[in-house]
Design a protein around this motif. Sequence first.
Motif, PDB file in Angstrom:
ATOM      1  N   ARG B  30       0.794  -1.218   0.000  1.00  0.00           N
ATOM      2  CA  ARG B  30       0.000   0.000   0.000  1.00  0.00           C
ATOM      3  C   ARG B  30       0.833   1.278   0.000  1.00  0.00           C
ATOM      4  O   ARG B  30       0.298   2.375  -0.110  1.00  0.00           O
ATOM      5  N   SER B  31       2.128   1.129   0.167  1.00  0.00           N
ATOM      6  CA  SER B  31       3.002   2.298   0.172  1.00  0.00           C
ATOM      7  C   SER B  31       3.835   2.313  -1.098  1.00  0.00           C
ATOM      8  O   SER B  31       4.361   1.278  -1.524  1.00  0.00           O
ATOM      9  N   SER B  51      -2.097   5.232   1.294  1.00  0.00           N
ATOM     10  CA  SER B  51      -3.526   5.545   1.370  1.00  0.00           C
ATOM     11  C   SER B  51      -3.854   6.857   0.675  1.00  0.00           C
ATOM     12  O   SER B  51      -4.563   7.709   1.229  1.00  0.00           O
ATOM     13  N   GLN B  68      -1.375   9.082  -5.638  1.00  0.00           N
ATOM     14  CA  GLN B  68      -1.639   7.649  -5.513  1.00  0.00           C
ATOM     15  C   GLN B  68      -3.128   7.428  -5.632  1.00  0.00           C
ATOM     16  O   GLN B  68      -3.938   8.197  -5.104  1.00  0.00           O
ATOM     17  N   SER B  72      -3.696   1.733  -5.072  1.00  0.00           N
ATOM     18  CA  SER B  72      -2.296   1.877  -4.675  1.00  0.00           C
ATOM     19  C   SER B  72      -1.355   2.219  -5.824  1.00  0.00           C
ATOM     20  O   SER B  72      -0.191   2.527  -5.579  1.00  0.00           O
ATOM     21  N   SER B  93       7.829  -0.190  -3.626  1.00  0.00           N
ATOM     22  CA  SER B  93       6.621  -0.405  -2.835  1.00  0.00           C
ATOM     23  C   SER B  93       6.937  -1.165  -1.553  1.00  0.00           C
ATOM     24  O   SER B  93       7.962  -1.844  -1.449  1.00  0.00           O
TER      25      SER B  93
END
Lengths: 112, 116
Positions: B30-31, B51, B68, B72, B93
Motif C-alpha cells: 500500500r506504500s 492511502s 496515488q 495503490s 513499494s
Amino acid sequence: GENVEQHPSTLSVQEGDSAVIKCTYSDSASNYFPWYKQELGKGPQLIIDIRSNVGEKKDQRIAVTLNKTAKHFSLHITETQPEDSAVYFCAASLSGTYKYIFGTGTRLKVLA
Amino acid sequence: KAGVTQTPRYLIKTRGQQVTLSCSPISGHRSVSWYQQTPGQGLQFLFEYFSETQRNKGNFPGRFSGRQFSNSRSEMNVSTLELGDSALYLCASSVRDRGQGANVLTFGAGSRLTVL
C-alpha cells in the motif's frame, strides 16, 4: 542533515576472495539498514538488511554488521563469484518514515 | 507474484515539456515511494504515498509531484522539464506494516528519462 557515506567507490577482487564495503550514517535515530545490489539496466535489489536491535546478520555468503555506537555498518561478501559484480548501495532509514538515505554506491568487480 | 511495474521504461522529452511516470506496486503493498537516480547525486528520495496521501517528501522543487490512486498505483509528474531532470526514476513499494516487512522497499526497474 542526514547523510550516509559509503566506501570504497570501486572495489576489485579476485574470484573466491572476500569483499567488504563500509558505510557510516549521521542520524542516530536511524534504525533500519538495508543493502541493495543493482545490476546494469535493473532496479536495486535487496540482498540483506539489519535492524538496530541486532549486531550481525548472515545469509549464506553475505553478512552485515552494525555498530550503533560508531554509526557504522558493513557488508561482507565471502567466496566472491563473477555474478557478484554489480553496484552495491547501503542505506539508512528511520523505521516508519519510509525515507531511505542512500550511500553513493560501490562498484564491485570480481575478476575471474 | 508480480514485482513493481514501472512504465514507460524509456522516454525522451525536450526542455519545458512535462512527463508522467506510472508505477504499479506489488499486490498487497500500500506504500509507494519514488527515488531519482543520477550518476552525480546517486539515489535521492522524492516522496512517499500511502492511502492516497503523501506521507513524506524529499528536497525537490515543486515541479516534481505525485499522486496515488485507491488501488495503490502511483504516478509522478515533472513539469517544465530541465536538462538536469535526466535520470532514472525508481518506484518502490512496501507493505508498510509493523512486522518484519516494515521499511522494506522493493524497487521496480525504473523509468529512464532523457531531457534534450
